[in-house]
Write a protein that holds these residues in place. Structure first.
Motif, PDB file in Angstrom:
ATOM      1  N   TYR A  15       0.495  -9.849   4.743  1.00  0.00           N
ATOM      2  CA  TYR A  15       1.851  -9.668   5.249  1.00  0.00           C
ATOM      3  C   TYR A  15       2.750  -9.193   4.133  1.00  0.00           C
ATOM      4  CZ  TYR A  15       0.248 -12.092   9.352  1.00  0.00           C
ATOM      5  OH  TYR A  15      -0.445 -12.421  10.479  1.00  0.00           O
ATOM      6  N   LEU A  16       3.495  -8.147   4.400  1.00  0.00           N
ATOM      7  CA  LEU A  16       4.505  -7.668   3.470  1.00  0.00           C
ATOM      8  C   LEU A  16       5.773  -8.456   3.778  1.00  0.00           C
ATOM      9  CD1 LEU A  16       5.484  -5.714   1.293  1.00  0.00           C
ATOM     10  CD2 LEU A  16       6.015  -4.095   3.126  1.00  0.00           C
ATOM     11  N   VAL A  17       6.258  -9.227   2.811  1.00  0.00           N
ATOM     12  CA  VAL A  17       7.432 -10.073   3.005  1.00  0.00           C
ATOM     13  C   VAL A  17       8.566  -9.516   2.157  1.00  0.00           C
ATOM     14  CG1 VAL A  17       8.358 -12.415   2.793  1.00  0.00           C
ATOM     15  CG2 VAL A  17       5.946 -12.067   3.393  1.00  0.00           C
ATOM     16  N   VAL A  18       9.621  -9.065   2.826  1.00  0.00           N
ATOM     17  CA  VAL A  18      10.760  -8.480   2.141  1.00  0.00           C
ATOM     18  C   VAL A  18      12.062  -8.979   2.769  1.00  0.00           C
ATOM     19  CG1 VAL A  18       9.561  -6.383   1.392  1.00  0.00           C
ATOM     20  CG2 VAL A  18      10.676  -6.418   3.584  1.00  0.00           C
ATOM     21  N   PRO A  27      12.965   2.186   8.105  1.00  0.00           N
ATOM     22  CA  PRO A  27      11.788   2.168   8.980  1.00  0.00           C
ATOM     23  C   PRO A  27      10.560   1.600   8.276  1.00  0.00           C
ATOM     24  CG  PRO A  27      12.164   4.370   8.160  1.00  0.00           C
ATOM     25  CD  PRO A  27      13.310   3.522   7.663  1.00  0.00           C
ATOM     26  N   VAL A  28       9.664   1.037   9.045  1.00  0.00           N
ATOM     27  CA  VAL A  28       8.448   0.473   8.473  1.00  0.00           C
ATOM     28  C   VAL A  28       7.186   1.180   8.976  1.00  0.00           C
ATOM     29  CG1 VAL A  28       9.456  -1.785   8.041  1.00  0.00           C
ATOM     30  CG2 VAL A  28       8.350  -1.342  10.217  1.00  0.00           C
ATOM     31  N   ALA A  29       7.362   2.332   9.603  1.00  0.00           N
ATOM     32  CA  ALA A  29       6.201   3.068  10.108  1.00  0.00           C
ATOM     33  C   ALA A  29       5.208   3.363   8.990  1.00  0.00           C
ATOM     34  CB  ALA A  29       6.653   4.359  10.777  1.00  0.00           C
ATOM     35  N   TRP A  30       5.711   3.622   7.783  1.00  0.00           N
ATOM     36  CA  TRP A  30       4.827   3.903   6.648  1.00  0.00           C
ATOM     37  C   TRP A  30       3.869   2.744   6.403  1.00  0.00           C
ATOM     38  CZ3 TRP A  30       4.790   0.428   2.719  1.00  0.00           C
ATOM     39  CH2 TRP A  30       5.890  -0.430   2.617  1.00  0.00           C
ATOM     40  N   PHE A  31       4.363   1.513   6.613  1.00  0.00           N
ATOM     41  CA  PHE A  31       3.540   0.328   6.380  1.00  0.00           C
ATOM     42  C   PHE A  31       2.374   0.289   7.364  1.00  0.00           C
ATOM     43  CE2 PHE A  31       2.538  -4.073   7.511  1.00  0.00           C
ATOM     44  CZ  PHE A  31       2.035  -4.509   6.300  1.00  0.00           C
ATOM     45  N   TYR A  32       2.672   0.541   8.636  1.00  0.00           N
ATOM     46  CA  TYR A  32       1.615   0.496   9.641  1.00  0.00           C
ATOM     47  C   TYR A  32       0.670   1.684   9.510  1.00  0.00           C
ATOM     48  CZ  TYR A  32       4.153  -3.446  11.402  1.00  0.00           C
ATOM     49  OH  TYR A  32       4.755  -4.673  11.488  1.00  0.00           O
ATOM     50  N   THR A  33       1.149   2.815   9.020  1.00  0.00           N
ATOM     51  CA  THR A  33       0.279   3.950   8.734  1.00  0.00           C
ATOM     52  C   THR A  33      -0.676   3.593   7.598  1.00  0.00           C
ATOM     53  OG1 THR A  33       1.948   5.523   9.451  1.00  0.00           O
ATOM     54  CG2 THR A  33       0.213   6.363   8.017  1.00  0.00           C
ATOM     55  N   LEU A  34      -0.144   2.946   6.588  1.00  0.00           N
ATOM     56  CA  LEU A  34      -0.932   2.551   5.414  1.00  0.00           C
ATOM     57  C   LEU A  34      -1.988   1.506   5.756  1.00  0.00           C
ATOM     58  CD1 LEU A  34      -1.173   2.723   2.252  1.00  0.00           C
ATOM     59  CD2 LEU A  34       0.401   0.796   2.191  1.00  0.00           C
ATOM     60  N   THR A  35      -1.653   0.571   6.637  1.00  0.00           N
ATOM     61  CA  THR A  35      -2.551  -0.550   6.923  1.00  0.00           C
ATOM     62  C   THR A  35      -3.279  -0.425   8.253  1.00  0.00           C
ATOM     63  OG1 THR A  35      -0.733  -1.793   7.935  1.00  0.00           O
ATOM     64  CG2 THR A  35      -1.106  -2.127   5.576  1.00  0.00           C
ATOM     65  N   GLY A  36      -3.077   0.673   8.964  1.00  0.00           N
ATOM     66  CA  GLY A  36      -3.628   0.823  10.306  1.00  0.00           C
ATOM     67  C   GLY A  36      -5.129   0.694  10.424  1.00  0.00           C
ATOM     68  N   ASP A  37      -5.879   1.097   9.406  1.00  0.00           N
ATOM     69  CA  ASP A  37      -7.337   1.036   9.496  1.00  0.00           C
ATOM     70  C   ASP A  37      -7.922  -0.161   8.737  1.00  0.00           C
ATOM     71  OD1 ASP A  37      -6.764   1.942   6.964  1.00  0.00           O
ATOM     72  OD2 ASP A  37      -8.277   3.534   6.967  1.00  0.00           O
ATOM     73  N   ASP A  39      -9.402  -3.869   7.968  1.00  0.00           N
ATOM     74  CA  ASP A  39     -10.357  -4.744   8.668  1.00  0.00           C
ATOM     75  C   ASP A  39      -9.767  -6.124   8.927  1.00  0.00           C
ATOM     76  OD1 ASP A  39     -12.244  -2.721   8.566  1.00  0.00           O
ATOM     77  OD2 ASP A  39     -13.083  -3.440   6.660  1.00  0.00           O
ATOM     78  N   TYR A  40      -8.535  -6.337   8.577  1.00  0.00           N
ATOM     79  CA  TYR A  40      -7.872  -7.630   8.725  1.00  0.00           C
ATOM     80  C   TYR A  40      -6.454  -7.393   9.241  1.00  0.00           C
ATOM     81  CZ  TYR A  40      -6.738  -5.850   4.109  1.00  0.00           C
ATOM     82  OH  TYR A  40      -6.381  -5.031   3.070  1.00  0.00           O
ATOM     83  N   PRO A  41      -5.853  -8.400   9.849  1.00  0.00           N
ATOM     84  CA  PRO A  41      -4.501  -8.223  10.374  1.00  0.00           C
ATOM     85  C   PRO A  41      -3.482  -8.018   9.254  1.00  0.00           C
ATOM     86  CG  PRO A  41      -5.384 -10.405  10.945  1.00  0.00           C
ATOM     87  CD  PRO A  41      -6.409  -9.704  10.119  1.00  0.00           C
ATOM     88  N   CYS A  42      -2.551  -7.107   9.497  1.00  0.00           N
ATOM     89  CA  CYS A  42      -1.470  -6.833   8.552  1.00  0.00           C
ATOM     90  C   CYS A  42      -0.157  -6.887   9.319  1.00  0.00           C
ATOM     91  CB  CYS A  42      -1.626  -5.457   7.919  1.00  0.00           C
ATOM     92  SG  CYS A  42      -3.129  -5.267   6.959  1.00  0.00           S
ATOM     93  N   GLY A  43       0.877  -7.369   8.679  1.00  0.00           N
ATOM     94  CA  GLY A  43       2.171  -7.435   9.350  1.00  0.00           C
ATOM     95  C   GLY A  43       3.329  -7.376   8.378  1.00  0.00           C
ATOM     96  N   TRP A  44       4.493  -7.121   8.938  1.00  0.00           N
ATOM     97  CA  TRP A  44       5.753  -7.036   8.203  1.00  0.00           C
ATOM     98  C   TRP A  44       6.546  -8.287   8.510  1.00  0.00           C
ATOM     99  CZ3 TRP A  44       8.578  -3.243   5.406  1.00  0.00           C
ATOM    100  CH2 TRP A  44       9.946  -3.439   5.342  1.00  0.00           C
ATOM    101  N   MET A  45       7.057  -8.968   7.512  1.00  0.00           N
ATOM    102  CA  MET A  45       7.927 -10.116   7.714  1.00  0.00           C
ATOM    103  C   MET A  45       9.236  -9.813   7.010  1.00  0.00           C
ATOM    104  SD  MET A  45       7.362 -14.165   6.885  1.00  0.00           S
ATOM    105  CE  MET A  45       5.994 -14.294   8.013  1.00  0.00           C
ATOM    106  N   GLY A  46      10.294  -9.645   7.781  1.00  0.00           N
ATOM    107  CA  GLY A  46      11.581  -9.263   7.234  1.00  0.00           C
ATOM    108  C   GLY A  46      12.577 -10.408   7.172  1.00  0.00           C
ATOM    109  N   LEU A  47      13.831 -10.049   6.946  1.00  0.00           N
ATOM    110  CA  LEU A  47      14.888 -11.035   6.741  1.00  0.00           C
ATOM    111  C   LEU A  47      15.056 -11.961   7.934  1.00  0.00           C
ATOM    112  CD1 LEU A  47      17.087 -12.053   4.854  1.00  0.00           C
ATOM    113  CD2 LEU A  47      18.629 -10.357   5.853  1.00  0.00           C
TER     114      LEU A  47
END
Length: 84
Positions: A15-18, A27-37, A39-47
């Motif tokens: 999880y990216l925590v910012v 926008p956070v589309a870059w994050f999901y593009t980077l982590t889209g493939d 093998d484990y769950p990835c997520g954004w955790m914001g304010l």
């Protein structure tokens, strides 16, 4: 993943925590593009999520005061890293 494996570790989730919310201006589309493939769950955790956790777990001391960090970050960007 290769580094984690070379160290004998495996990644269960990441999880990216910012202290910023995803918005049209941030926008956070870059994050999901980077982590889209991954093998484990990835997520954004914001304010908003951080505020929710702080409200839910008020007895937990947080190492970083999110509001002070964000105020300082917006006021003074001189200490932030820059792109090469």
């Amino acid at each position: 993943m290769a580094y984690a494996a070379s160290q004998g570790a495996s990644i269960a989730a990441w999880y990216l925590v910012v202290p910023l919310n995803a918005t049209k201006e941030n926008p956070v589309a870059w994050f999901y593009t980077l982590t889209g493939d991954s093998d484990y769950p990835c997520g954004w955790m914001g304010l908003a999520q951080l505020n929710g956790l702080a409200a839910k777990y008020q007895n937990v001391t947080v190492g970083v005061d999110v509001h002070a960090f964000r105020a300082g970050m917006l006021a003074d960007r001189s200490g932030l890293p820059t792109a090469p």
